[in-house]
Design an enzyme around this catalytic site. Structure first.
Site, short mmCIF file in Angstrom:
data_model
loop_
_atom_site.label_atom_id
_atom_site.label_comp_id
_atom_site.label_asym_id
_atom_site.label_seq_id
_atom_site.Cartn_x
_atom_site.Cartn_y
_atom_site.Cartn_z
N HIS A 20 66.48 97.04 14.81
CA HIS A 20 65.52 97.82 14.60
C HIS A 20 65.59 98.67 13.31
CE1 HIS A 20 62.66 101.11 16.79
NE2 HIS A 20 61.99 100.23 16.31
N ASP A 28 56.64 87.16 -4.47
CA ASP A 28 56.36 86.36 -5.32
C ASP A 28 57.31 85.89 -6.46
OD1 ASP A 28 56.70 88.17 -7.71
OD2 ASP A 28 54.53 88.78 -7.06
N ASN A 122 54.17 91.04 -2.83
CA ASN A 122 55.32 91.27 -2.32
C ASN A 122 55.08 92.05 -0.85
OD1 ASN A 122 56.77 90.13 -4.54
ND2 ASN A 122 55.59 91.57 -5.70
#
Length: 131
Positions: A20, A28, A122
């Site tokens: 968690h 990219d 990204n």
């Protein structure tokens, strides 16, 4: 042979170890990655695999509670932003400067390099829980 969607052994291992609030980044081909962060390089050619192909694959196995995107994606790559929002319609988004995102890679479990050749493709995926 593994039957689930993520068959890359390194990627599967990283997803299996996510807890968690842990973060996994997909990006990219040009994103600089700190040497302290594991890099899983899936790129084989320009655009192969695409950012969205890899994101869709990862989302088959990773529970995501929040995503982080570069503020610059809004202007520099609105088509990708639309695609991400469509794929994760109910997931909260935090926009951060691209320079901050690059620094935050040091805190990610891993960075997955795609063959994507579009700017600011990204994402940081923050792991959630399934219960």
């Amino acid at each position: 042979m593994k039957k689930t969607k993520v068959i890359n052994s390194d990627l599967s291992r990283v997803i299996a170890t996510m807890g968690h609030f842990d973060k996994l980044s997909i990006g990219d081909a040009g994103m600089p990655v700190p040497s302290s962060t594991e890099k899983i390089d899936l790129a084989v050619d320009n655009g192969i695999p695409s950012f969205m192909q890899v994101l869709n694959n990862v989302l088959e196995e990773l529970e995501v509670q929040r995503i982080y995107l570069a503020e610059e994606i809004k202007v520099q790559n609105p088509k990708m932003l639309t695609a991400i929002k469509k794929r994760l319609p109910d997931t909260p988004i935090t926009f951060i400067p691209h320079e901050e995102m690059k620094k935050d890679l040091a805190d990610c479990k891993a960075f997955v390099r795609t063959g994507e050749m579009t700017p600011y493709s990204n994402i940081l995926l923050e792991s959630g829980v399934t219960f």
